[in-house]
Design a protein around this motif. Structure first.
Motif, PDB file in Angstrom:
ATOM      1  N   PHE A   1       3.453   0.499  -6.153  1.00 58.27           N
ATOM      2  CA  PHE A   1       4.854   0.705  -5.792  1.00 58.27           C
ATOM      3  C   PHE A   1       5.355   2.018  -6.398  1.00 58.27           C
ATOM      4  O   PHE A   1       4.920   2.433  -7.477  1.00 58.27           O
ATOM      5  CB  PHE A   1       5.715  -0.456  -6.300  1.00 58.27           C
ATOM      6  N   ASP A   2       6.273   2.671  -5.698  1.00 57.04           N
ATOM      7  CA  ASP A   2       6.889   3.883  -6.212  1.00 57.04           C
ATOM      8  C   ASP A   2       7.777   3.553  -7.409  1.00 57.04           C
ATOM      9  O   ASP A   2       8.073   2.376  -7.681  1.00 57.04           O
ATOM     10  CB  ASP A   2       7.726   4.553  -5.124  1.00 57.04           C
TER      11      ASP A   2
ATOM     12  N   HIS B   1       0.859  -1.190   0.000  1.00 63.13           N
ATOM     13  CA  HIS B   1       0.000   0.000   0.000  1.00 63.13           C
ATOM     14  C   HIS B   1       0.889   1.232   0.000  1.00 63.13           C
ATOM     15  O   HIS B   1       1.755   1.378   0.876  1.00 63.13           O
ATOM     16  CB  HIS B   1      -0.900   0.001   1.234  1.00 63.13           C
ATOM     17  N   GLU B   2       0.698   2.080  -1.015  1.00 65.26           N
ATOM     18  CA  GLU B   2       1.460   3.326  -1.144  1.00 65.26           C
ATOM     19  C   GLU B   2       2.964   3.074  -1.062  1.00 65.26           C
ATOM     20  O   GLU B   2       3.701   3.784  -0.382  1.00 65.26           O
ATOM     21  CB  GLU B   2       1.009   4.330  -0.080  1.00 65.26           C
TER      22      GLU B   2
ATOM     23  N   TRP C   1      15.466  -0.401 -16.279  1.00 61.61           N
ATOM     24  CA  TRP C   1      14.589   0.680 -16.736  1.00 61.61           C
ATOM     25  C   TRP C   1      13.605   1.028 -15.629  1.00 61.61           C
ATOM     26  O   TRP C   1      12.936   0.157 -15.063  1.00 61.61           O
ATOM     27  CB  TRP C   1      13.867   0.285 -18.022  1.00 61.61           C
ATOM     28  N   ILE C   2      13.507   2.311 -15.311  1.00 58.51           N
ATOM     29  CA  ILE C   2      12.711   2.786 -14.187  1.00 58.51           C
ATOM     30  C   ILE C   2      11.241   2.836 -14.597  1.00 58.51           C
ATOM     31  O   ILE C   2      10.911   3.277 -15.703  1.00 58.51           O
ATOM     32  CB  ILE C   2      13.203   4.175 -13.747  1.00 58.51           C
ATOM     33  N   HIS C   3      10.362   2.389 -13.698  1.00 60.31           N
ATOM     34  CA  HIS C   3       8.950   2.362 -14.047  1.00 60.31           C
ATOM     35  C   HIS C   3       8.073   2.561 -12.813  1.00 60.31           C
ATOM     36  O   HIS C   3       8.466   2.247 -11.683  1.00 60.31           O
ATOM     37  CB  HIS C   3       8.575   1.041 -14.733  1.00 60.31           C
TER      38      HIS C   3
ATOM     39  N   ALA D   1      12.737   9.881 -12.278  1.00 60.01           N
ATOM     40  CA  ALA D   1      11.290   9.715 -12.434  1.00 60.01           C
ATOM     41  C   ALA D   1      10.563  11.051 -12.612  1.00 60.01           C
ATOM     42  O   ALA D   1       9.391  11.063 -12.996  1.00 60.01           O
ATOM     43  CB  ALA D   1      10.719   8.968 -11.237  1.00 60.01           C
ATOM     44  N   THR D   2      11.257  12.166 -12.361  1.00 59.31           N
ATOM     45  CA  THR D   2      10.636  13.482 -12.572  1.00 59.31           C
ATOM     46  C   THR D   2      10.866  13.996 -13.992  1.00 59.31           C
ATOM     47  O   THR D   2      10.287  15.009 -14.376  1.00 59.31           O
ATOM     48  CB  THR D   2      11.209  14.513 -11.576  1.00 59.31           C
TER      49      THR D   2
END
Length: 419
Positions: free
Chosen positions: A159-160, A79-80, A228-230, A206-207
């Protein structure tokens, strides 16, 4: 090595997941670039299969949670961005099933309704269609694979932003999910190099403008190389997707295989000096230099067969052959005759060698020895195509029945079920 045919032609399981040819995928995307494939681009005559509905569904999620007694670690919830304690969604199964870490449908409902994501792990060991699909995909890829399902409630993010240390295929099953993909901050990470080692760099990346910013709908597929970031957010309804994780072997694994053979060198087996101070880098420097020189000399005399054998054993330990059905197999053995059709057990990798008047089948867990005249029959069966027992080459009918029975009994071949 034989028993698995993995030539340059059709790779049906892989082809289901990509909109380009296998050759183009291998040259341009595998381990290099992400690839988004929409349902329209993947469409076949079988629309149901094209949407991956034959593999999994929302009702399958409910069945696993409500009726299958799934235990940790085959289920977890988040969660979050935070993984929940197992006690938040597990409980004892009651009388006759008192094990405390079984999934509790009541607790899962409460957490899911509150915005938590359900992760069903190891579906390549739990859900029959995914078991078969994963085994076929491993044959196509030549690398181990495993499958998880991510079930995200509406308008939630499980997930972040992060990266994985394995390649993945994302197969959207139900609902819609918004994916944002960013370029790596650490290229080709190994398992020992998780994204948390680069947490700040990942957050900054990620920004930035994403490389892919897309909504996946049922039947869409996304390939992501490791690193690879996702991040992904479910939209207006529950999202269900499969993540097929592929633990690609690397050149670092070949190095590990080569170093594993270092004990064959007398120079490298030599003891370090008496009283050596292992805390003194300066004192160790000449020893390290001598060791590197000895290692290079040793590696220059090593042929490819040694690391190949090491990696082959690891691959066999990391993957599984086609499951066997004990009851059905024994029933089939009772009626096996010259008219019975048999085939090699799927994904079973073996070596076939001859010693004197015997032919040996060498698998990871066992070796079977047969008379030499059985070799043509074995070679025929390991092509993968079914064969009628009485037509096996090199054997008379009675001998063919004996050989077929032995192969089926020992788990090297399986009977072909009659329609």
């Amino acid at each position: 090595m034989t028993g698995v045919q993995r030539g340059s032609g059709s790779r049906p399981a892989l082809s289901r997941c990509i909109r380009v040819s296998v050759g183009e995928f291998a040259e341009q995307y595998w381990g290099r670039e992400p690839l988004l494939s929409t349902a329209a681009e993947l469409a076949t005559a079988d629309e149901f299969a094209a949407a991956f509905g034959d593999l999994f569904s929302a009702s399958a999620v409910d069945e696993l949670i409500a009726r299958r007694g799934v235990r940790t670690p085959f289920i977890r919830m988040a969660h979050e961005g935070a993984v929940l304690a197992a006690s938040a969604y597990t409980a004892s199964g009651g009388f006759g099933a008192e094990i405390a870490d079984q999934v509790s449908s009541d607790k899962v409902l409460a957490e899911f309704a509150g915005g938590a994501t359900i992760v069903l792990q190891g579906l390549h060991r739990l859900w029959p269609p995914i078991i078969d699909f994963t085994r076929a995909l491993v044959d196509d890829l030549g690398h181990p694979a495993q499958v998880n399902a991510y079930v995200t409630p509406p308008s939630s993010q499980g997930f972040d932003a992060h990266y994985d240390t394995h390649d993945v295929f994302v197969l959207q099953i139900a609902g819609e999910k918004h994916w944002r993909i960013h370029a790596p901050v650490h290229v080709d990470p190994l398992r020992s190099q998780p994204w948390t080692d680069h947490r700040e760099a990942v957050a900054r990346a990620a920004t930035h403008e994403p490389v892919i910013d897309a909504v996946l709908r049922p039947g869409d597929a996304l390939y992501l190389p490791r690193g690879w970031i996702h991040s992904a957010t479910a939209l207006g309804e529950t999202s269900v997707h499969l993540t097929v994780g592929m633990s690609a072997y690397t050149r670092a694994d070949i190095v590990q295989a080569l170093v594993a053979q270092a004990g064959a060198s007398a120079a490298l087996r030599e003891s370090l000096p008496l009283g050596v101070d292992l805390h003194d880098a300066e004192a160790l420097a000449p020893i390290v230099e001598q060791t590197v020189h000895a290692l290079v000399e040793h590696l220059q005399t090593t042929d490819a067969s040694r690391p190949a054998a090491w990696l082959s054993r690891r691959f066999d330990a990391d993957t599984r052959a086609e499951p066997l059905a004990p009851l059905a197999t024994l029933d089939a053995l009772a009626t096996l005759d010259a008219a019975t059709r048999v085939r090699w057990r799927g994904s079973l990798r073996v070596r076939i060698t001859t010693v004197g008047d015997r032919v040996r089948i060498i698998a990871r867990t066992k070796t079977l020895s047969l008379p030499l005249e059985a070799e043509p029959a074995l070679r025929r069966l390991t092509t993968g195509d079914p064969a009628t027992v009485g037509d096996l080459p090199g054997l008379d009918v009675d001998s063919a029945i004996v050989v077929a029975r032995r192969l089926v009994r020992e788990g090297f071949a399986v009977p072909v079920v009659r329609a």
